[in-house]
Write an enzyme that holds these catalytic residues in place. Structure first.
Site, PDB file in Angstrom:
ATOM      1  N   LYS B  76       0.886  -0.910  -0.027  1.00 25.14           N
ATOM      2  CA  LYS B  76       0.006  -0.079  -0.048  1.00 25.14           C
ATOM      3  C   LYS B  76       0.907   1.235   0.158  1.00 25.14           C
ATOM      4  O   LYS B  76       1.953   1.215   0.935  1.00 25.14           O
ATOM      5  CB  LYS B  76      -0.893  -0.062   1.230  1.00 25.14           C
ATOM      6  N   SER B 151     -10.058   1.704   2.716  1.00 23.96           N
ATOM      7  CA  SER B 151      -9.000   2.328   1.886  1.00 23.96           C
ATOM      8  C   SER B 151      -7.933   1.507   1.071  1.00 23.96           C
ATOM      9  O   SER B 151      -7.347   2.177   0.275  1.00 23.96           O
ATOM     10  CB  SER B 151      -8.221   3.421   2.712  1.00 23.96           C
ATOM     11  N   SER B 175     -10.169  -0.563   6.898  1.00 18.81           N
ATOM     12  CA  SER B 175      -9.576  -0.283   5.501  1.00 18.81           C
ATOM     13  C   SER B 175      -8.762  -1.478   4.938  1.00 18.81           C
ATOM     14  O   SER B 175      -8.362  -1.550   3.884  1.00 18.81           O
ATOM     15  CB  SER B 175      -8.606   0.924   5.624  1.00 18.81           C
TER      16      SER B 175
END
Lengths: 99, 486
Positions: B76, B151, B175
């Protein structure tokens, strides 16, 4: 309690985020929706309940240990300043603050 | 190879059926072919990846390989990577090349894993759809007109479309787990303090926790063996002995006490989601697990408490983005205060600004007690509910999200509607608990559904074990989206 346009401008100033006059009413409308959600909390009876600031307090009641107070980092200022928007002679440049 | 688990890839590398360079090239080619449609990656550096793969092949030839040596992993774009862009999905950091590596990046590097690229995400990890990225929305591989959740939507989409065998994510209010559910992959949010947050861009520091995303629970365990562990550079990293997260994979389910909170099975959840979740739970019962009805009476307040605490911490954390030391600076400005205001107005997107303003409000004079302190008290009530529940059960099960993936733009005008996606995922991080999402079926439109398993503190291995048993009997986790065939 919904936020007034004046309160939005005050918050924007406190948070150092410019909110333009064009954005203002949309921002206000959306913030007021969020406020309506969080206002649910106000009716909850929390008499005698200690605030929980952090889950770590629950996991190690003795608290986190502090490390020894000794120098562990080497001087990396040149490398760290290489990503700054404006630097001169090892100093970060900002607009003049004191006349 | 594309649909293989990490264990299978590791075995193939070990018997020299494939080299890491070949494996890495296979995934890089697939990223090049499919990323245009999915927008799962922000940065890919094929030369760097292949260099690391080559080094991994040499380590293996010298007999020094571990379980992840030579396996490509996507990260990420919230984890700082030295010499490479780390954008956090924001214009504020669109050109930021980190001068250092995050702890998680270091751990994967020393395990010999290959960095495949940096994945797209909601700006500063604030969102449940991966639409708020400065680099454009991520699309769900199961239906490109829909969101992948957020997210960590780029990591989820990358694993789901088999662009990467595994990825990292971060979870503050859901997330990792909600995008895992929306894309049919597995994702674990570990106990708070288990994975170091050093070099992970901060959003809400009493909640943020990094974790793995992959196709199977067993793969998550292997990834946790690399990610977990004490790091003195993160003051919230817990000083505990290293754990083997695979140790309970073979534990039988007989006698496992599964708690079913009635609040998670109410009218707020789509019926087809509940139906698949109930089927999965019935399977656990058929294996000898005991089902226990229980209540988490304060869980209905979790969303409100979270949307005080997380924005309050965000408004403080994001004050570091001032246009002085790194990141975007406005081109034109007057005095210092004007530079801050313009820099931040230009650098942050709408949702990030909203949360900063809310956080500023709940921390401001005259409102602190009524909102922030009150939310922290409610947080304790929620944590107490879990403590009482785990006196009666070993694992809590329920849906990960109240619906399947929604169309892009569906929640664009109403932030609160977006926040409701996280009603089942927010209680665990408020309490610091580990929680896992695994695929448990599909809805009528062919969209994946996630089953959430929540455990008491440090129960990751137990959760992974239960999930692994389920995955030995089902194949939901091995299904591949028709839009991205192998």
């Amino acid at each position: 309690m919904p936020l007034s346009p004046e309160q939005i401008q005050r918050l924007a100033r406190l948070a150092r985020v410019a909110v333009s006059p064009e954005e203002s009413s949309a921002v206000r409308e959306q913030l007021n929706r969020v406020l309506k959600l969080i206002d649910e909390l106000r009716a909850v009876d929390t008499t005698g309940i200690e605030p929980m600031s952090h889950p770590v307090a629950e996991l190690i009641p003795a608290g986190q240990r502090l490390r020894d107070d000794e120098v562990t980092e080497s001087d990396c200022h040149a490398e760290y300043q290489s990503v700054a928007p404006a630097v001169e002679r090892g100093l970060y440049l900002v607009p003049k603050v004191i006349e | 190879m594309l649909n293989s688990t990490l264990c299978e890839l590791s075995a193939a590398l070990e018997r020299r059926a494939i080299s890491s360079v070949e494996l890495t090239r296979l995934f890089l080619d697939r990223v090049e072919r499919l990323n245009g449609a999915l927008n799962a990656f922000i940065t890919v550096d094929a030369q760097r990846s292949l260099g690391e793969a080559h080094a991994a092949d040499q380590v293996r030839a010298a007999g020094g390989a571990g379980p992840l040596t030579g396996i490509p992993v996507a990260h990420k774009d919230i984890f700082c990577t030295r010499g490479m862009l780390t954008t956090c999905g924001s214009k504020m950091l669109a050109d930021f090349v980190s001068p250092y590596d995050a702890h998680v990046i270091e751990r994967f590097a020393s395990a010999g894993a290959v960095l495949l690229g940096k994945t797209n995400m909601d700006e500063f990890a604030m969102g449940s759809s991966s639409e708020s990225s400065f680099f454009g929305p991520v699309r769900n591989p199961w239906d490109r007109a829909r969101v992948p959740g957020g997210s960590s939507g780029g990591s989820a989409a990358a694993v789901a479309a088999r662009l990467a065998p595994a990825a990292t994510g971060t979870d503050t209010g859901g997330s990792i787990r909600q995008p895992a559910a929306f894309t049919g992959v597995c994702g674990l949010k570990p106990t708070y303090g288990v994975v170091s947050r050093y070099g992970m861009v901060a959003f809400a520091s009493s909640l943020d926790q990094g974790g793995p995303m992959a196709k199977t629970a067993q793969d998550l365990a292997l990834l946790m063996n690399v990610m977990g562990g004490h790091d003195a550079r993160d003051s919230t990293s817990l000083a505990r002995d290293a754990e083997d997260y695979t140790r309970e994979l073979q534990t039988p389910l007989a006698g496992l006490r599964i708690g079913l909170p009635r609040e998670y099975f109410g009218t707020g959840c789509a019926p087809h989601v509940l139906a698949r979740v109930r089927e999965a739970i019935a399977w656990f019962e058929s294996q000898g697990a005991k089902l226990i009805d229980l209540a988490l009476p304060n869980s209905g307040l979790a969303l409100a408490a979270y949307y005080v605490i997380a924005p309050a911490e965000a408004s403080s954390n994001l004050s570091r983005f001032d246009g002085v030391r790194y990141g975007h600076r406005a081109r034109a400005y007057g005095d210092l205060a004007d530079m801050y205001c313009r820099t931040r107005a230009e650098g942050f997107g709408a949702e990030v600004k909203r949360r900063i303003l809310i956080g500023t409000y709940v921390l401001s004079h005259g409102y602190y007690d009524a909102y922030y302190l009150q939310a922290q008290k409610v947080r304790r009530l929620i944590a107490r509910d879990f403590a009482a529940a785990f006196a009666r059960c070993d694992v809590i099960m329920g849906p990960t999200a109240p619906s399947t993936a929604f169309p892009l733009g569906a929640n664009a005008d109403d932030p609160v509607q977006m926040y409701l996606n996280d009603i089942y995922t927010i209680p665990a991080p408020l309490s610091g608990l580990p929680a896992l999402s695994i695929p448990c079926g599909f809805d009528g439109a062919g969209l994946p559904i996630g089953l959430q398993l929540t455990g008491s503190h440090f129960a990751e291995a137990r959760l992974l074990g239960a999930a692994h048993r389920y995955q030995q009997a089902t194949d939901w986790h091995l299904r591949v989206p028709a839009e991205t065939p192998l």
